[in-house]
Motif scaffolding. Structure first.
Motif, PDB file in Angstrom:
ATOM      1  N   CYS A 195      -7.049   4.066   3.471  1.00 21.27           N
ATOM      2  CA  CYS A 195      -5.756   4.523   2.947  1.00 21.27           C
ATOM      3  C   CYS A 195      -5.938   5.333   1.662  1.00 21.27           C
ATOM      4  CB  CYS A 195      -4.826   3.336   2.704  1.00 21.27           C
ATOM      5  SG  CYS A 195      -4.079   2.745   4.237  1.00 21.27           S
ATOM      6  N   CYS A 247       0.199   2.875   3.929  1.00 21.75           N
ATOM      7  CA  CYS A 247       0.606   2.171   5.156  1.00 21.75           C
ATOM      8  C   CYS A 247       1.628   1.060   4.916  1.00 21.75           C
ATOM      9  CB  CYS A 247      -0.618   1.601   5.859  1.00 21.75           C
ATOM     10  SG  CYS A 247      -1.339   0.213   4.955  1.00 21.75           S
ATOM     11  N   CYS A 263      -4.465  -0.463   0.247  1.00 17.55           N
ATOM     12  CA  CYS A 263      -4.958  -1.679   0.888  1.00 17.55           C
ATOM     13  C   CYS A 263      -6.421  -1.542   1.293  1.00 17.55           C
ATOM     14  CB  CYS A 263      -4.108  -2.018   2.112  1.00 17.55           C
ATOM     15  SG  CYS A 263      -4.343  -0.858   3.467  1.00 17.55           S
ATOM     16  N   CYS A 310       0.836  -1.204   0.000  1.00 17.67           N
ATOM     17  CA  CYS A 310       0.000   0.000   0.000  1.00 17.67           C
ATOM     18  C   CYS A 310       0.872   1.256   0.000  1.00 17.67           C
ATOM     19  CB  CYS A 310      -0.911  -0.031   1.231  1.00 17.67           C
ATOM     20  SG  CYS A 310      -1.884   1.462   1.447  1.00 17.67           S
TER      21      CYS A 310
HETATM   22 ZN   LIG Z   1      -2.901   0.941   3.457  1.00 22.30          ZN
END
Ligand SMILES: [Zn+2]
Length: 117
Positions: free
Chosen positions: A24, A7, A20, A4
């Motif tokens: 996000c 994150c 993800c 991602c």
């Molecule tokens: Zn993420």
């Protein structure tokens, strides 16, 4: 393995995904908008001030006036900043501030117009 963008967790699911989760993805867009807002702030202030000066000179109802360039300069109108421009059939360039426009009529006269929707 694809991770991602926000994150760095492993991404599961369809190919081409870059986040993800929805969380996000939203975080990314909030950051993007914030960065843009910060970057354009200074110029926005100049553009808004320029438009306010034209509005003040034009008043609520006029659609066209002539003013002396010096009048605009005294009010700190910044000729360098405009939102877009347009070359008319006579080869004169109109510079716009959103719905207002101006054109150098001569070396010391400025024509200001309001675009009617
Ligand atoms: Zn993420």
């Amino acid at each position: 393995m694809i991770v991602c963008k926000i994150c760095e967790n492993k991404i599961i699911g369809r190919k081409g995904k870059i986040f993800c989760s929805i969380k996000c993805k939203n975080t990314y867009h909030v950051k993007l908008r914030r960065a843009t807002r910060t970057a354009v702030k200074e110029i926005d202030v100049i553009l808004h001030r320029n438009r306010s000066i034209l509005l003040e000179l034009m008043g609520k109802y006029k659609t066209q006036i002539n003013v002396n360039r010096i009048e605009l300069e005294k009010k700190k109108f910044n000729f360098k900043y405009h939102t877009h421009s347009n070359l008319n059939s006579k080869g004169k360039t109109y510079y716009y501030l959103y719905d207002f426009g101006w054109m150098m009529f001569s070396s010391d006269k400025v024509l200001i117009i309001r675009r009617i929707k």
